[in-house]
Design an enzyme around this catalytic site. Structure first.
Site, PDB file in Angstrom:
ATOM      1  N   ARG A 112       0.811  -1.218   0.000  1.00  0.00           N
ATOM      2  CA  ARG A 112       0.000   0.000   0.000  1.00  0.00           C
ATOM      3  C   ARG A 112       0.845   1.269   0.000  1.00  0.00           C
ATOM      4  O   ARG A 112       0.347   2.356  -0.289  1.00  0.00           O
ATOM      5  CB  ARG A 112      -0.956  -0.026   1.188  1.00  0.00           C
ATOM      6  CG  ARG A 112      -2.072  -1.018   0.938  1.00  0.00           C
ATOM      7  CD  ARG A 112      -3.221  -0.835   1.901  1.00  0.00           C
ATOM      8  NE  ARG A 112      -3.491  -2.010   2.686  1.00  0.00           N
ATOM      9  CZ  ARG A 112      -3.837  -3.198   2.195  1.00  0.00           C
ATOM     10  NH1 ARG A 112      -3.922  -3.383   0.900  1.00  0.00           N
ATOM     11  NH2 ARG A 112      -4.080  -4.207   2.997  1.00  0.00           N
ATOM     12  N   HIS A 164      -0.103   5.197  -1.401  1.00  0.00           N
ATOM     13  CA  HIS A 164      -0.042   6.382  -0.535  1.00  0.00           C
ATOM     14  C   HIS A 164       1.096   7.314  -0.931  1.00  0.00           C
ATOM     15  O   HIS A 164       1.042   8.509  -0.631  1.00  0.00           O
ATOM     16  CB  HIS A 164       0.086   5.956   0.923  1.00  0.00           C
ATOM     17  CG  HIS A 164      -1.175   5.368   1.482  1.00  0.00           C
ATOM     18  ND1 HIS A 164      -1.946   6.000   2.426  1.00  0.00           N
ATOM     19  CD2 HIS A 164      -1.809   4.197   1.199  1.00  0.00           C
ATOM     20  CE1 HIS A 164      -3.000   5.248   2.714  1.00  0.00           C
ATOM     21  NE2 HIS A 164      -2.936   4.149   1.987  1.00  0.00           N
ATOM     22  N   ASP A 165       2.111   6.790  -1.586  1.00  0.00           N
ATOM     23  CA  ASP A 165       3.203   7.639  -2.048  1.00  0.00           C
ATOM     24  C   ASP A 165       2.856   8.305  -3.378  1.00  0.00           C
ATOM     25  O   ASP A 165       2.920   9.523  -3.513  1.00  0.00           O
ATOM     26  CB  ASP A 165       4.486   6.827  -2.188  1.00  0.00           C
ATOM     27  CG  ASP A 165       5.703   7.703  -2.451  1.00  0.00           C
ATOM     28  OD1 ASP A 165       5.776   8.804  -1.859  1.00  0.00           O
ATOM     29  OD2 ASP A 165       6.580   7.301  -3.235  1.00  0.00           O
ATOM     30  N   ASN A 192      -3.069   8.100   6.806  1.00  0.00           N
ATOM     31  CA  ASN A 192      -1.908   7.280   7.145  1.00  0.00           C
ATOM     32  C   ASN A 192      -1.792   6.939   8.628  1.00  0.00           C
ATOM     33  O   ASN A 192      -1.345   5.849   8.982  1.00  0.00           O
ATOM     34  CB  ASN A 192      -0.619   7.978   6.698  1.00  0.00           C
ATOM     35  CG  ASN A 192      -0.540   8.129   5.184  1.00  0.00           C
ATOM     36  OD1 ASN A 192      -1.311   7.515   4.439  1.00  0.00           O
ATOM     37  ND2 ASN A 192       0.387   8.949   4.718  1.00  0.00           N
ATOM     38  N   HIS A 207      -6.732  -4.867  -1.960  1.00  0.00           N
ATOM     39  CA  HIS A 207      -7.324  -5.315  -0.709  1.00  0.00           C
ATOM     40  C   HIS A 207      -7.524  -6.825  -0.687  1.00  0.00           C
ATOM     41  O   HIS A 207      -8.169  -7.348   0.224  1.00  0.00           O
ATOM     42  CB  HIS A 207      -8.650  -4.594  -0.455  1.00  0.00           C
ATOM     43  CG  HIS A 207      -8.464  -3.170  -0.043  1.00  0.00           C
ATOM     44  ND1 HIS A 207      -9.512  -2.276   0.086  1.00  0.00           N
ATOM     45  CD2 HIS A 207      -7.350  -2.464   0.261  1.00  0.00           C
ATOM     46  CE1 HIS A 207      -9.043  -1.092   0.462  1.00  0.00           C
ATOM     47  NE2 HIS A 207      -7.726  -1.187   0.566  1.00  0.00           N
ATOM     48  N   ASP A 251     -10.488  -9.424   2.954  1.00  0.00           N
ATOM     49  CA  ASP A 251     -11.282 -10.387   2.190  1.00  0.00           C
ATOM     50  C   ASP A 251     -11.150 -11.743   2.877  1.00  0.00           C
ATOM     51  O   ASP A 251     -10.577 -11.847   3.969  1.00  0.00           O
ATOM     52  CB  ASP A 251     -10.884 -10.409   0.707  1.00  0.00           C
ATOM     53  CG  ASP A 251      -9.611 -11.202   0.410  1.00  0.00           C
ATOM     54  OD1 ASP A 251      -8.876 -11.550   1.367  1.00  0.00           O
ATOM     55  OD2 ASP A 251      -9.335 -11.455  -0.769  1.00  0.00           O
TER      56      ASP A 251
END
Length: 339
Positions: free
Chosen positions: A62, A66-67, A94, A193, A245
């Protein structure tokens, strides 16, 4: 967390994350001459990390999202706060969410021993994210490298762009479109996810007060809702974690099968099935894992191309800009990583 869709913020973010003549040219095999064992080193450290903490794969994967979504793929999310800079680690999306920063620290330490001052932290994120996927059963692919690390980071920029677990499909489609990422890319990349866990905090509203109704989200399959309520009772510990999941340590297409069955964990997941424009991709990927894998790789490569074109450097410590640069580690031990 909330999406802050101010026009000014979006204008700035669009400007700084699209292709620019000043952006570093990215290519496969970028370190083949300057640090031949770079990708091998990253993968070996990732293997060790998975053995000690299986959750680290999802956490590190992830990092790319986010970067890259905040001013391009420049390693800014790895920077610690300073007296004069509020970085991205404590941003709304974050804080209490991202973890395993120490894995990147370990990778960087080994790279600095072998090839000091050569491999950027931004490229480490890209390589490690790929390895997190392939080491948990997902696809493997060649990554383009050659990014520079940012000189600074911005909590405000991260707050202004990263989506909330409450986001619906319309919000997500609009967000991805601003980075030239399609509806297909959105759904495929949401398949990240397939591995990892989420906190009860992220679904309290779905279970007990969806859209202020005082009732659960009707899209949740009843037996799954009962399971979630047992794990995440009202007034319980918000930090309890639940698999995103049904196979949270294996990268596969179970995530999409779960969405079809009404068993999506986050609102921003289940909305992909309830919204017509995204539902067809969810259904396709639920039936065809290889098609999902191909689309996921395509989306990760496109996301990895996002650059700001701003000045940068190759940090020696991913947490801080070089500033007073420390001496290179003793011994240029490339041979240590070549079998």
């Amino acid at each position: 967390m909330s999406l802050l869709f101010s026009s000014l913020a979006f204008l700035l973010l669009i400007t700084t994350t699209t292709s620019s003549p000043a952006a570093a040219p990215l290519r496969r095999g970028y370190y083949s001459a300057t640090c031949p064992p770079a990708e091998f080193i990253v993968r070996e450290v990732m293997k060790k990390s998975l053995l000690s903490d299986p959750r680290s794969a999802a956490s590190v994967m992830r990092f790319q999202f986010h970067d890259c979504f905040v001013n391009g793929c420049d390693g800014s999310m790895l920077m610690d706060d300073t007296d004069t800079m509020l970085g991205e680690k404590l941003s709304l999306s974050n804080i209490d969410s991202l973890r395993s920063y120490e894995v990147v620290d370990d990778i960087k330490a080994e790279l600095e021993k072998a090839c000091p001052g050569v491999v950027s932290c931004a490229d480490i994120i890209i390589m490690a994210s790929r390895d997190a996927v392939s080491l948990t059963g997902g696809p493997n692919w060649e990554v383009k490298l050659g990014r520079l690390d940012s000189l600074t980071a911005s909590q405000a920029d991260a707050d202004a762009i990263m989506p909330s677990p409450r986001a619906n499909a319309t919000m997500l489609i609009d967000l991805f479109a601003r980075y030239n990422l399609s509806v297909k890319d959105l759904v495929a990349l949401s398949g990240s996810h397939s591995i990892g866990k989420g906190r009860c905090f992220s679904i309290q509203f779905r279970l007990y007060n969806q859209s202020g109704s005082g009732r659960p989200d009707p899209a949740i399959e009843p037996h799954f809702r009962e399971k979630l309520m047992d794990l995440c009772p009202m007034g319980g510990d918000d930090n309890v974690t639940v698999g995103l999941d049904s196979t949270p340590v294996v990268f596969d297409n179970a995530y999409f099968r779960d969405l079809v069955g009404g068993r999506g964990f986050l609102n921003s997941d289940q909305t992909l099935y309830t919204f017509p424009a995204t539902r067809r991709y969810v259904e396709r990927y639920s039936r065809d894992e290889e098609e999902f894998f191909r689309a996921f790789v395509e989306g990760m490569v496109k996301m990895g191309d996002l650059q700001s074109g701003r000045p940068g450097e190759v940090r020696r410590n991913c947490r801080v800009a070089n500033g007073g640069r420390p001496p290179a580690p003793a011994g240029f031990r490339v041979d240590r990583w070549i079998s």
